[in-house]
Scaffold this motif. Structure first.
Motif, PDB file in Angstrom:
ATOM      1  N   LEU A   1      -3.001   0.969  -3.755  1.00 46.77           N
ATOM      2  CA  LEU A   1      -2.226  -0.253  -3.797  1.00 46.77           C
ATOM      3  C   LEU A   1      -1.060  -0.089  -4.769  1.00 46.77           C
ATOM      4  O   LEU A   1      -1.207   0.502  -5.843  1.00 46.77           O
ATOM      5  CB  LEU A   1      -3.100  -1.435  -4.246  1.00 46.77           C
ATOM      6  CG  LEU A   1      -3.682  -2.307  -3.119  1.00 46.77           C
ATOM      7  CD1 LEU A   1      -4.555  -1.473  -2.198  1.00 46.77           C
ATOM      8  CD2 LEU A   1      -4.458  -3.485  -3.689  1.00 46.77           C
TER       9      LEU A   1
ATOM     10  N   VAL B   1      -4.801   6.349   0.201  1.00 46.79           N
ATOM     11  CA  VAL B   1      -3.927   5.206  -0.030  1.00 46.79           C
ATOM     12  C   VAL B   1      -4.207   4.609  -1.407  1.00 46.79           C
ATOM     13  O   VAL B   1      -5.324   4.725  -1.923  1.00 46.79           O
ATOM     14  CB  VAL B   1      -4.129   4.111   1.051  1.00 46.79           C
ATOM     15  CG1 VAL B   1      -3.738   4.626   2.422  1.00 46.79           C
ATOM     16  CG2 VAL B   1      -5.567   3.607   1.056  1.00 46.79           C
TER      17      VAL B   1
ATOM     18  N   ARG C   1       0.962   4.833   1.015  1.00 46.30           N
ATOM     19  CA  ARG C   1       0.255   5.737   1.912  1.00 46.30           C
ATOM     20  C   ARG C   1       0.605   7.180   1.554  1.00 46.30           C
ATOM     21  O   ARG C   1       1.755   7.602   1.674  1.00 46.30           O
ATOM     22  CB  ARG C   1       0.624   5.422   3.363  1.00 46.30           C
ATOM     23  CG  ARG C   1       0.200   4.011   3.785  1.00 46.30           C
ATOM     24  CD  ARG C   1       0.927   3.546   5.038  1.00 46.30           C
ATOM     25  NE  ARG C   1       0.490   2.224   5.462  1.00 46.30           N
ATOM     26  CZ  ARG C   1       0.949   1.081   4.944  1.00 46.30           C
ATOM     27  NH1 ARG C   1       1.847   1.123   3.963  1.00 46.30           N
ATOM     28  NH2 ARG C   1       0.516  -0.078   5.395  1.00 46.30           N
TER      29      ARG C   1
ATOM     30  N   GLY D   1       0.938  -4.775  -4.557  1.00 44.47           N
ATOM     31  CA  GLY D   1      -0.321  -4.914  -3.834  1.00 44.47           C
ATOM     32  C   GLY D   1      -1.453  -5.349  -4.741  1.00 44.47           C
ATOM     33  O   GLY D   1      -2.270  -6.214  -4.386  1.00 44.47           O
TER      34      GLY D   1
ATOM     35  N   VAL E   1       0.843  -1.193   0.000  1.00 45.42           N
ATOM     36  CA  VAL E   1       0.000   0.000   0.000  1.00 45.42           C
ATOM     37  C   VAL E   1       0.875   1.239   0.000  1.00 45.42           C
ATOM     38  O   VAL E   1       1.829   1.342   0.782  1.00 45.42           O
ATOM     39  CB  VAL E   1      -0.938   0.008   1.236  1.00 45.42           C
ATOM     40  CG1 VAL E   1      -1.725   1.312   1.292  1.00 45.42           C
ATOM     41  CG2 VAL E   1      -1.887  -1.182   1.192  1.00 45.42           C
TER      42      VAL E   1
END
Length: 290
Positions: A59, A57, A52, A63, A50
């Protein structure tokens, strides 16, 4: 460190919901719990899953790849949970859960239930009358029927037959007046609220300058009809529903009202299941028969 299916489900929820808070709501846990589980998953895999950011957020490529690979696993776990629930309740087959509005459940699907058995369904169905948009990602329902097309790559949406609406009043309210001479701007209008999203007929009411005439808003179709039958005003109703009342009189409008466009929504991971295919076919046929 062994992987926890819960952590993988949280990752999928973030992908589908788009934010940590939305994913936490879908999963029914606190935002801090989702954040902690993702950190645990990243540690276990040795990957950043992820990204951030200050604006939310996203992916990462890793992810997205992990979430894609984990989707069948998460779905299988949910199916195991559903089967266990069915066995505890003494149900032989896993039920299919359908979420729809009150009107769709009571006046479109329920009357067509015999057709579902006729096309080979040998499993129970659960019909949930809900105004709120349920989360198919969290499997609050297997299928949903909504009046606004949803967004999300994980969802498949099919447009169903249109629902026509109009204004209707009881003879008691009209007091002998002809429907043709009614000026809606001077009447008491009973209309829907925004429980189902921003419906096209609500936009139409605003454009026609009728907002000041609205004296009641509700998400209940039956509430609108009973208020109209009691003489409380002129109600906005599906034509099919109003016709079945046997007592309401249609009120013409100088400009045609837009039709309502219902959508059948199913999570893409479920589309290939035989039971879901049968239910989809049944729902499409029930709307086509309107």
């Amino acid at each position: 460190m062994p992987l926890d299916p819960q952590d993988l489900s949280d990752l999928i929820a973030i992908r589908d919901a788009g934010t940590l808070s939305a994913a936490a709501k879908v999963r029914g846990v606190a935002v801090s719990t989702v954040s902690r589980r993702i950190e645990t998953l990243e540690t276990a895999l040795g990957l950043q899953l992820v990204d951030r950011r200050t604006d939310g957020v996203r992916l990462t490529g890793a992810g997205l790849a992990i979430a894609q690979m984990a989707s069948p696993i998460a779905e299988q776990m949910r199916r195991v949970e559903r089967l266990a629930t069915s066995l505890r309740q003494g149900i032989k087959a896993v039920p299919v859960s359908i979420s729809a509005t009150e009107f769709v459940i009571s006046d479109i699907l329920a009357p067509a239930l015999d057709r579902l058995w006729a096309i080979g369904a040998d499993f129970p169905v659960h019909l949930h009358s809900q105004a709120d948009v349920v989360s198919l990602a969290a499997r609050d329902a297997d299928l949903a029927i909504r009046m606004v097309r949803p967004e999300g790559a994980s969802l498949y949406a099919r447009r169903l037959a249109d629902i026509r609406l109009g204004f209707f009043a009881a003879p008691k309210y009209l007091g002998g007046r002809s429907p043709d001479v009614i000026n809606l701007q001077s009447e008491k209008l009973l209309v829907y609220d925004d429980s189902y999203g921003r419906l096209p007929e609500l936009e139409w009411i605003t454009r026609q300058g009728l907002s000041d005439a609205v004296v009641m808003r509700t998400g209940s179709t039956r509430g609108l009809m009973t208020a109209a039958q009691a003489g409380g005003g002129i109600a906005l109703l599906p034509e099919l529903f109003a016709a079945r009342s046997g007592s309401l009189i249609p009120i013409p409008t100088p400009i045609a009202m837009p039709v309502r466009q219902p959508w059948l929504i199913v999570h893409r991971d479920l589309r290939s299941l035989p039971t879901i295919k049968i239910v989809q076919k049944w729902i499409v046929s029930a709307f086509a028969a309107l």
